[in-house]
Every structure is written in C-alpha cells, then in structure tokens.
Write an enzyme that holds these catalytic residues in place. Structure first.
Site: not given
Ligand code: AMP
Length: 280
Positions: A32-34, A37
């Site tokens: 669910a990349l934004h 990521h």
């Molecule tokens: P997730 O997919 O939520 O497990 O996140 C994967 C990685 O993306 C983790 O290292 C998160 O800390 C990082 N991440 C999530 N949201 C953000 C954001 N808004 N800004 C920077 N890194 C993020």
C-alpha cells in the site's frame, strides 16, 4: 524491476550482485505504498548500487485480526508505483515462504519493546523484530532503510542489529507528511473524508506541545493540554502522548535532549501514530 517470491531466487540474484562488488539496499514494507515509502527508496537508491523492496504483510506483527484483514493489499499498484524509481527487485514472499511449517523462533528486544505502542499492541514488536531479522538474513542487504514515522520500531531495529551483530547498516529517514501535516500512512486510506479532515489535529497538537515545552511550560501540563486538544478535535481516544528520550525511550519529565514526543490515537476505526523531535 523483477518480482521474486522465492528465497532461492532471491539468494541467487543477491549473490551475483555481491560477487560483482555491488552494495545492496533493502527497504522493508507492507505495501500500500505511498510517497513516504518512495522517499525510503530514493534514499536507498542514492546510497547503494542495488535496491530490493520487500512487500510482506506480516501476520505476526498484527495484534488485531480486524487490522490484518482490512490492511490494504495493492500489489499491482505497488509495482506500478515502484517502476519509475530504480528498484531492482521486489521481493514479495507468501506467508509459507517466510514462516514454513515448524517455524519456532522469535526475536524479542527487551525494554524498547515495552511501553508506548508495546503496551497497546501485545506481540507487535516481537513479530516485527522477527520478520525484520529474517528479511535481513534473507536479502543479505548491506544497508536497510526505515522511516522515522515508526520511531519506536526504528530504535528496536537498531538495537537488534547491534545485539545480533547483523552486518547491515540501518538508516532512519524523515517522516513524509501531507500538505496539512498528516504523516503519510497506508492506514490513512481507511479514514472517512470527515476523519481525514480531522486527522492533522494530532500533529498540530504535538507541535503545540513541543512549542509549549520549548517555551518552558511544565511537560505534564503541556502533554495533558495536547491530549485534550486531540480529543476536542474529534479523535475518539488518545492511547498515549508522551515525551521520551529519543533513543532509549525512557520517560522524560523535563525536556533534556535528545527528546521525542510520541503519540498514538484512534480516529474512527483507524489507529494513527506520529512523533516529532522536541525542536520541531
Ligand atoms: P509499512 O509499510 O507501514 O510497514 O512501512 C514501511 C516503511 O516505511 C517503514 O520503515 C516505515 O517507517 C516507513 N514509512 C511509513 N510511513 C512513512 C512516512 N510517512 N514517511 C517516511 N517513512 C514512512
């Protein structure tokens, strides 16, 4: 960008890169990349010769079955989002690949995993630490990129890498925010339009508290005001909003550096987390 689901294929690819003397980065994600990521991918690209993004919704780090079942799974659009960003390989294993029959090992980081999110999400950090350790050993990455958005997670990962002598350098990357201040998160997709309008109030209250503490207001008073502000804005419940030492996460009642404000709060069915440095 190649899509690989199998550990043997991943190993073969990485071995060839390493034989050529290339430096390999991993960016672990649950999809669910934004843009948050993608900012990690950009940092990885800048530092390393090869970039692996992992996509794995890790069941062991979900303490709440509803959160696991409603977690957005958007592999096709994730692949499309990564395509222009110089990612060499997307590793998207299934659950049996990561946790084969008989899997029995847990990585548990004492101390840092207690308190804050650890108090409200039992088992979450053990599940996270276990899968991150596996992703490091599976990918053999030299460098790993994590977001400061998940501050407690980042401290736990740094600790486990040091404690287990894992040959990987951990990089923390700043939190990417929407224009209104809301920290980007895959869970934001689940906010109703009304809740999405309310959501930036968490960051706003944290900034106000940081400013007040910086101006000399007693910490307990500033934190109480911030919790009340978040609820008054329309959040259902604040789980915690606290001042902690930035690295060992011990509670602080005075703003001795390095200090970090960390919070978690519920807005409708969605649990949001955020954190800021005290100077923010
Ligand atoms: P997730 O997919 O939520 O497990 O996140 C994967 C990685 O993306 C983790 O290292 C998160 O800390 C990082 N991440 C999530 N949201 C953000 C954001 N808004 N800004 C920077 N890194 C993020």
């Amino acid at each position: 960008m190649d899509l690989i689901r199998n550990l043997n294929d991943l190993r073969a690819r990485v071995a060839a890169w390493k034989a050529a003397g290339q430096r390999v980065a991993v960016v672990p994600t649950m999809g669910a990349l934004h843009d948050g990521h993608l900012s990690l991918v950009a940092a990885a690209r800048a530092a390393c010769d090869r970039v692996i993004v992992t996509l794995f919704v890790n069941p062991r780090q979900f303490d709440n079955p509803d959160d696991l079942s409603t977690y957005p799974r958007t592999e096709d659009s994730d692949r499309a989002a990564l395509a222009p960003h110089g990612v060499d390989l997307l590793f998207a294993p299934d659950v049996a690949q990561v946790y084969p029959q008989g899997f029995a090992t847990t990585v548990s980081v004492a101390g840092l995993s207690q308190g804050l999110c650890g108090d409200f999400r039992p088992g979450h950090f053990d599940g996270m630490a276990t899968v991150v350790t596996k992703l490091f050993t599976m990918t053999q990455a030299d460098d790993a990129f994590f977001g400061e958005k998940d501050w407690q997670q980042l401290q736990i990962v740094r600790r486990l890498v040091a404690d287990l002598n894992l040959p990987v350098t951990v990089h923390g990357c700043p939190t990417l925010r929407a224009a209104d201040g809301l920290a980007m998160s895959s869970r934001n997709q689940r906010l109703s339009p009304a809740d999405r309008a309310t959501a930036p109030a968490l960051y706003a209250a944290m900034r106000d508290a940081a400013r007040a503490i910086g101006a000399g207001q007693p910490v307990a008073q500033a934190l109480d005001a911030a919790r009340a502000q978040v609820v008054a804005a329309g959040f259902d419940r604040v789980e915690y909003l606290e001042l902690r030492h930035a690295h060992d996460l011990t509670p602080l009642d005075r703003p001795t550096a390095p200090a970090r404000l960390l919070a978690a709060a519920w807005l409708g069915p969605v649990r949001l987390i955020d954190n800021i440095g005290l100077e923010a």
